[in-house]
Write a protein that holds these residues in place. Sequence first.
Motif, PDB file in Angstrom:
ATOM      1  N   CYS A 177       0.780  -1.110   0.000  1.00 11.43           N
ATOM      2  CA  CYS A 177      -0.319  -0.056   0.016  1.00 11.43           C
ATOM      3  C   CYS A 177       0.757   1.451   0.043  1.00 11.43           C
ATOM      4  O   CYS A 177       0.527   2.103  -0.978  1.00 11.43           O
ATOM      5  CB  CYS A 177      -0.878  -0.073   1.184  1.00 11.43           C
ATOM      6  N   GLY A 370      -3.831   4.930   2.831  1.00  8.80           N
ATOM      7  CA  GLY A 370      -5.225   3.951   2.328  1.00  8.80           C
ATOM      8  C   GLY A 370      -5.561   3.566   3.956  1.00  8.80           C
ATOM      9  O   GLY A 370      -6.907   3.902   4.015  1.00  8.80           O
ATOM     10  N   GLN A 371      -5.041   2.720   4.849  1.00  9.85           N
ATOM     11  CA  GLN A 371      -5.765   2.083   5.703  1.00  9.85           C
ATOM     12  C   GLN A 371      -5.733   3.165   6.884  1.00  9.85           C
ATOM     13  O   GLN A 371      -4.876   3.998   7.090  1.00  9.85           O
ATOM     14  CB  GLN A 371      -4.896   0.849   6.265  1.00  9.85           C
ATOM     15  N   ARG A 629      -9.999   0.026  -5.998  1.00  6.42           N
ATOM     16  CA  ARG A 629     -11.529  -0.200  -5.315  1.00  6.42           C
ATOM     17  C   ARG A 629     -12.616   0.021  -6.368  1.00  6.42           C
ATOM     18  O   ARG A 629     -12.593   0.619  -7.246  1.00  6.42           O
ATOM     19  CB  ARG A 629     -11.318   1.327  -4.628  1.00  6.42           C
ATOM     20  N   HIS A 636     -11.597  -3.586   1.100  1.00  5.56           N
ATOM     21  CA  HIS A 636     -10.591  -4.428   0.773  1.00  5.56           C
ATOM     22  C   HIS A 636     -11.111  -6.120   0.646  1.00  5.56           C
ATOM     23  O   HIS A 636     -12.000  -6.028  -0.385  1.00  5.56           O
ATOM     24  CB  HIS A 636      -9.703  -4.725   2.160  1.00  5.56           C
TER      25      HIS A 636
HETATM   26 MO   LIG Z   1      -4.006   0.157   0.990  1.00  2.00          MO
END
Ligand SMILES: [Mo]
Length: 735
Positions: A177, A370-371, A629, A636
């Motif tokens: 990521c 991202g996360q 996405r 995810h």
């Molecule tokens: Mo990610």
Amino acid sequence: MSIINQSRLSDLIHQKEGPLTRELLLSPGGFGLGKVPEKNTPDAMTQMVCGFCGTGCNLNIHLKDGEGVCVTPTTEYPVNLGMACPKGWEALSVLKSPDRAISPLIKKSHNHWEPVDWDTALNLFTRKFKGIQQQYGTDSVAFLSTGQMVTEEMAFLGALAKFGMGMLHGDGNTRQCMASAVTAYKQSFGFDAPPFTYQDLEESDVLVFIGANPCIAHPIMWERVMRNSHEPEIVVVDPRKTETAMQATQHLQIYPKSDLTLFYGIAHILIQRGHLAEEFIQNHTEGFEEFAAHIKDYTIERVTNETGLSRTAIEHFAEIIHSGKRVSFWWTMGVNQSYQGVRTAQSLINLALMTGNIGRTGTGPNSITGQCNAMGSRLFSNTTNLLGGHDFLNAEHRSKVAETLSIPVDRIPTQNSWPYHKIIEGILAGKIKGLWVICTNPAHSWINQRQVRDILDRLDFLVVQDMYHTTETARHANLVLPAAAWGEKEGTFINAERRISRVKRVTRAPGQALSDFSIFKLIAQYWGCADMFSQWKSPEDVFQMMKQLTKGQPCDISGIKDYAAIEEQGGIQWPFPESDTKSLEQQRRLFEDGQFYHQNGRAKMIFSEPTKMPEAPNEQYPFILLTGRGTASQWHTQTRTKNSDVLRKLYPARIYVELNPQDASELSIKPNDWIFVESQRGRIKAQAFITQSVQPGQIFIPMHYEQTNQLTDAVFDPYSSQPSYKCCAVRVLKN
Ligand SMILES: [Mo]
Ligand SMILES: Nc1nc2c(c(=O)[nH]1)N[C@H]1C(S)=C(S)[C@@H](COP(=O)(O)OP(=O)(O)OC[C@H]3O[C@@H](n4cnc5c(=O)[nH]c(N)nc54)[C@H](O)[C@@H]3O)O[C@H]1N2
Ligand SMILES: Nc1nc2c(c(=O)[nH]1)N[C@H]1C(S)=C(S)[C@@H](COP(=O)(O)OP(=O)(O)OC[C@H]3O[C@@H](n4cnc5c(=O)[nH]c(N)nc54)[C@H](O)[C@@H]3O)O[C@H]1N2
Ligand code: SF4
């Protein structure tokens, strides 16, 4: 004899809730760390940060009888200003599911697991991993961690695995990521430091989004763009006409992976026209002359040829960058997930530097995380760098960390861990025999899935620690450890703009599930290294240690008093050293003084020649597969989002492939036909979604469906080792 000592366990797990009795131990919901908020507190509401994406929206959690029952977005929080996307609104619903892991499970035979108590599970964990280490060396057991646990848990895991259990190799899903952005920043600035604050989205007059689709992936960050009152130019660089591209003032629909050529070409035009921030270049950068010489060959002809863009579009883009007073560049996975992700990110950093678009409001070369806690893992997971952004190879750093944590310095590895793909290859080579996977689902998300599943099955012992027992990776596990999730435990996350926010326990974890924090604490006991972690009593104790660890680092947070201070201030962005005088400013950006973290204070301009696409389309496999996405309601590998009735209504249940009408017509494929997509590695069936959003010769499949990574090709960036998920050659066949 049982290692479980009830009084010690009570100390470990329930220090905030009084003694743990055997009845409580065995009762459903009797586990977890921290306190569920009191029954009907005055306003029956508490607040915490969302546990999905790196935007880091704050949520009001409304309580009934002390339990979180519904969510609304926080109005006064400097991140989301009263907004949340569907995942945020549904954050509590996904916790209640029959898929939740409610007790440890031991694999008995093929496809058969049996529930056991924690004592049995942790005895087995210790016996197996110690046995493997005795036979093959301590580095034969490795771990894969995450960007989605609270920072305090990440720090605990990293310290336990490496300092306590003697592992050398441990990496995280952030490799999939953020690794390219991390390496790019480190090499260019001297430290991994995204410079922006979200206010920049509102203050830029030119925003360039590269390989980023925030309308889907960071919807509330995108809302901040919508609040921009400067009538900004919005340029989107993406091979697909995404939801974000549709909102842009200019869409540069480039040929996949030609970004590097495009940005070198733009730099070339700016240099030719003398559109440079000469003083900034002179005083604050290094390597400009070499960079300028390197990009001389990037003529407009070359750029049009390689990117597929028109001369007018390219020149217009260069002109927009030049005429903008506050230009910001925002990139995500279309850049990072590439065999040349680091250099592409650096081509954006170079553009920002040479035009002086850094350190000022509305500017910056800005990587979006991202996360929810990708940034926390970058600083505190003890994987690629030593806790707190330190260096395993640096003896001074090792001493500092050892001293701060009161552990013997010889417990700290003097070597770097293998990156993720080397750990996987290590299993294949028989060097890694035991693997502990925490809060990530590689049997779905890792590249070239068939291979990775086969490799996981070669392990002597695989432990999966997850909130659900049904994940694709848990299906390969010898031992499943049931974890509490966001909302069931305490700690902090760090969002994309470096803001530290609180996570709280507002509901009980089901069955015997324990917070990851408590699991690590127990493992330390069973392993026999609990003494090393005697100070690691609660997440907030660990937070206090994290503060000490960062002293003097670019990410210094020693000025944050405690959890309460974080809440009072609407989250706090790093750095926040004790000497900080800007404590009450809610928006802070880096490099306002033009000083970077390299010894000479300068930012480096780094570049190299683009490399060839490793698996270019060819006669047999004529299409390029793009992945990413699909919708704002899918997360995810879908372990969480599939559990909400609301979210399930908002995305296609079945796997689909976006295909251009021209290609569909040539292949006689009609809308919704089930078709085959085949690469050298696998063949999957998906429903055709015929749309102009992809160009002819390219297809797109969302990553949320289990099958997608059967197709992808295990190719990595040479500097960051990040997988190149977004291009491989495939063919499309009518069913
Ligand atoms: Mo990610
Ligand atoms: N709803 C939802 N939101 C999420 C997530 C989720 O799973 N669901 N995941 C979170 C995480 S961990 C992450 S990392 C982020 C990811 O956020 P994004 O990176 O914005 O999302 P992606 O769809 O993976 O990729 C972005 C775009 O890159 C484009 N792209 C592909 N190849 C290239 C190329 O060669 N050049 C350029 N310029 N573009 C290219 C794709 O067409 C795609 O539109 O989202 C976060 N937010
Ligand atoms: N083809 C393709 N593949 C991709 C991508 C792509 O764009 N294309 N994107 C990549 C990117 S950017 C990312 S970030 C990865 C994501 O890949 P993963 O990290 O594998 O995906 P998640 O579904 O988020 O997995 C998180 C796991 O942790 C569990 N979990 C959640 N909360 C907790 C907790 O508090 N404790 C514990 N112990 N477990 C918990 C969840 O149930 C889930 O099983 O996928 C990558 N894979
Ligand atoms: S945008 Fe991200 S942080 Fe905000 S509510 Fe949605 S998933 Fe949560």
